[in-house]
Every structure is written in C-alpha cells, then in structure tokens.
Design an enzyme around this catalytic site. Sequence first.
Site, PDB file in Angstrom:
ATOM      1  N   HIS A  20       0.863  -1.182   0.000  1.00  0.00           N
ATOM      2  CA  HIS A  20       0.000   0.000   0.000  1.00  0.00           C
ATOM      3  C   HIS A  20       0.913   1.250   0.000  1.00  0.00           C
ATOM      4  O   HIS A  20       2.023   1.192   0.538  1.00  0.00           O
ATOM      5  CB  HIS A  20      -0.874  -0.042   1.265  1.00  0.00           C
ATOM      6  CG  HIS A  20      -1.814   1.108   1.371  1.00  0.00           C
ATOM      7  ND1 HIS A  20      -1.446   2.319   1.914  1.00  0.00           N
ATOM      8  CD2 HIS A  20      -3.103   1.236   1.002  1.00  0.00           C
ATOM      9  CE1 HIS A  20      -2.471   3.145   1.864  1.00  0.00           C
ATOM     10  NE2 HIS A  20      -3.495   2.510   1.319  1.00  0.00           N
ATOM     11  N   VAL A  51       1.395   3.802   1.768  1.00  0.00           N
ATOM     12  CA  VAL A  51       2.080   4.291   2.986  1.00  0.00           C
ATOM     13  C   VAL A  51       3.171   3.340   3.470  1.00  0.00           C
ATOM     14  O   VAL A  51       3.944   3.686   4.355  1.00  0.00           O
ATOM     15  CB  VAL A  51       1.127   4.567   4.185  1.00  0.00           C
ATOM     16  CG1 VAL A  51       0.158   5.690   3.862  1.00  0.00           C
ATOM     17  CG2 VAL A  51       0.416   3.306   4.656  1.00  0.00           C
ATOM     18  N   LYS A  52       3.273   2.143   2.872  1.00  0.00           N
ATOM     19  CA  LYS A  52       4.257   1.162   3.347  1.00  0.00           C
ATOM     20  C   LYS A  52       5.644   1.445   2.728  1.00  0.00           C
ATOM     21  O   LYS A  52       5.786   2.372   1.940  1.00  0.00           O
ATOM     22  CB  LYS A  52       3.759  -0.250   3.021  1.00  0.00           C
ATOM     23  CG  LYS A  52       2.332  -0.539   3.532  1.00  0.00           C
ATOM     24  CD  LYS A  52       2.236  -0.600   5.052  1.00  0.00           C
ATOM     25  CE  LYS A  52       0.828  -0.470   5.586  1.00  0.00           C
ATOM     26  NZ  LYS A  52      -0.060  -1.573   5.381  1.00  0.00           N
ATOM     27  N   HIS A  53       6.610   0.598   3.051  1.00  0.00           N
ATOM     28  CA  HIS A  53       7.988   0.907   2.621  1.00  0.00           C
ATOM     29  C   HIS A  53       8.164   0.982   1.106  1.00  0.00           C
ATOM     30  O   HIS A  53       8.879   1.831   0.605  1.00  0.00           O
ATOM     31  CB  HIS A  53       8.961  -0.127   3.177  1.00  0.00           C
ATOM     32  CG  HIS A  53       9.203   0.027   4.638  1.00  0.00           C
ATOM     33  ND1 HIS A  53       8.274  -0.343   5.581  1.00  0.00           N
ATOM     34  CD2 HIS A  53      10.247   0.528   5.325  1.00  0.00           C
ATOM     35  CE1 HIS A  53       8.759  -0.079   6.792  1.00  0.00           C
ATOM     36  NE2 HIS A  53       9.954   0.445   6.657  1.00  0.00           N
TER      37      HIS A  53
END
Length: 403
Positions: free
Chosen positions: A199, A201-203
């Site tokens: 997603h 917002v993930k790394h």
Amino acid sequence: MATAISTRAPLAIHGGRPVRETLLAYGHQMIDEADIQAVVEVLRSDWLTTGPKVGEFEEAFAARVGAKYAVSFSSGTAALHGAAFAAGLKEGDEAITSPMSFAATANCLLYVGARPVFADVCDDTLNIDVEKIRAAVGARTRAIVPVDYAGHPADLDPILEVAEAHGLTVIEDACHALGARYKGRQAGSIAHMTVFSFHPVKHITTGEGGMVTTDRLELADKLRCFRNHGITSEARQRQACGQWFYEMVSLGFNYRLTDIACALGLSQFVKLEENLKRRREIAAAYEESFGDIPGLILPSVRDGVEPAWHLYPIRVDVKQVQGNRAEVFRALRGENIGVNVHYIPIHLHPYYRERFGYRGGEYPVAENSYENLISLPISHGMSDQDVSHVIEAVTKTMSFFAA
Ligand SMILES: *Cc1c(COP(=O)(O)O)cnc(C)c1O
C-alpha cells in the site's frame, strides 16, 4: 537537522502561527522517474498481468528477505487471506492474534471461518505478549498471527517455540516491517509464513499489493493456487505447453498482482535500502530531540532488533501532562503536522463488539496504550526541513501542555 525552537510561541489552535503552512502527511509514497518508466515499459509490452515481471519481483523479494519462496497478491489483505487458507484454517478453528493492529490482521481469520482470539500486547513494544499467547492456547488453536507493530518485529523465537509445542502455524503480519531484523535474521525468513503490504504508505508500493514469503514448498503451492481461483499451477504449466486442460482443486480467488504493479514493485525495491536508512535517521533525530521532554513515552527497541520504522508512535504520559491525547493531537494537527493514531484495538470496533460481545476492558495494555498513542510522520520522502517541523511542533506543543 538543527533548528531554532521557540517554545514560547502560541499554539496555532490558539491563534498562533502554525509551524508549517501545509499539512505534512504521516506517511507518503515516493515515486521517481525510474518508477514511471518501468510502468510505461510494461504498458508497451505484451503482458499486463501474470507476465515476466511477477516472477522477477517475487524472486527479488524472496532473495532480499532470505526466504525460499515469495508469492505475490493483489493486496496485503489478500495475502493474509491466502496465508490463513494455506495454514489450513477453517470453520471451528481458532488463531491467536494481536488487538493492536489494522483490522485486516484479524479479518483474514474470519474470511476462512476461523475465530480470532486476541492476546494482549507488551507495554514496551505493543507487540503480542508471549505469556498471553501461552494462556490463550486451547484445543481449537491452529495458528498464531503476531504483528510487527510499527516495524519492530514481534518476539518470534518464543512464539515459534509455543507453536512448535502445540503444532501451530505462525503467520507473521510484517506489513510494517519490510527490512526489519530480529536477532540477525530478516523479517520474512523467520515465521512459517510472513505477510507484507505494498500500500502507498508502506515501505515500497505497487499501488495495491502484497506478498507472502515462506520456506515451505507445500505452502507456496497452496498460496499460488489460492490466488488463482484454486486452479493448480501444475495445470497452468500444462496450459503453457499448449494444452487446454486445467483443474480447479479448491475454492480460490482472483488475487493476482499485475505485471504493471510488479514492474513498479521491482523499481521501488531498488530504493529500499536508502528508504530504510532515511527512516532510521528520522527515528534517531526524534529520539535525540524528544528524549528529555517530560510527558512523552518514545517507542522502545528491544535488544537484537533493528526496526523498519513504518510508524513512529509516541505516547502521551497523561500523569505528566496537563491535557490528554486528544488535545495534544489537535494541537499538532493545528501546527499542520499530519499526526495519526495506530490503532483503535481491533476488538473495540463495532463489528467485533457486536459479533463477539467485547465491551472494552478485555485487553487493558492495548486499550490503555491506544488512549495515549499518536503516530508522528515518518517516511523516506521527508526532507530535513519536514523533520525539523515535526520536532519544533512537538516541542512547542509539549511545552504548552507541560504540567
Ligand atoms: C497495511 C496493513 C495491512 C493490509 O494491507 P493492504 O495492502 O492495505 O491490504 C494488514 N496489516 C497491517 C498491520 C497493515 O499495516
């Protein structure tokens, strides 16, 4: 990242000047020209889905986290669903998980008919407490689903010991923890299955996307089958040989990740080390700046752990502050710092309350922490000035609320 901090300035919510003019998001993707080119190339190619990029991304991913197999999914949630299926969870089974997570961690158990049984978290890391797991294991328990909260791996060795003693499968929700290390090992190479999310917002991001890593071939086969309608990959290989025959052997879904997404994932992956480095720098700057502020509890890191810093969750120590989390939160938002809260404990959501009769009070460590939690912005795209703004806003706000 040094900054002149004026602690006497009036808060923006009281008519003062906000620390910055525009809202700084708590997390944000970073897309560069190479990412765009990688996607455009796929769009010009023969394959939009299930082409060469899927296997390339899975192989690169497995190699990076030190797992034998990586199986991509259309989201982290679909990957959790696949892992619950591959673990053999079904109606009547139970799995023990953390209340301090995003709802998808427990929802995936409901998808396959199993019941999530929560075990409270430890007060330092807010990760699932192994003693509480031991107390929760029963005759119907089939799996443990620990979460690497904020990117700090759960205490996996004792969790695996409990699993071993009772014949349980460990599905690690590492959606926060790509690149984290636990006692020298990579998240993704430790549990029976480890789940990641892409997603934004993930790394790293593929828009939507997810992955399950495992060392066990039979689990990898089940995962591949499940994401493709329950059709055996063996049959897909036969089909690739020019035959029309295929067999559906279980009830699966279309949870495939596209070649477009995998090309983006591969291109993003190149930047993972830089990304982790930047998150660690920001966490270190926060720790240095906030260490002496009374009334703030900073995230703790256990010995032998290198977190991936998906979140930077601070807690307002209400005993030392005149005000509560809601007021501090509102003041920080007023300064244009995009703070957030992770998480409302899963069992307190209306759906879980209604279905399972939770009333609050069942998991006091998670519930009390939730009351005081604030996630500060931390992401690889943040500039030094962004970091300074967060530090200035937190310092200004806490000096106002100082008891
Ligand atoms: C992001 C996340 C998920 C779900 O991932 P999606 O890709 O958004 O479906 C699951 N668990 C945790 C802990 C997450 O942070």
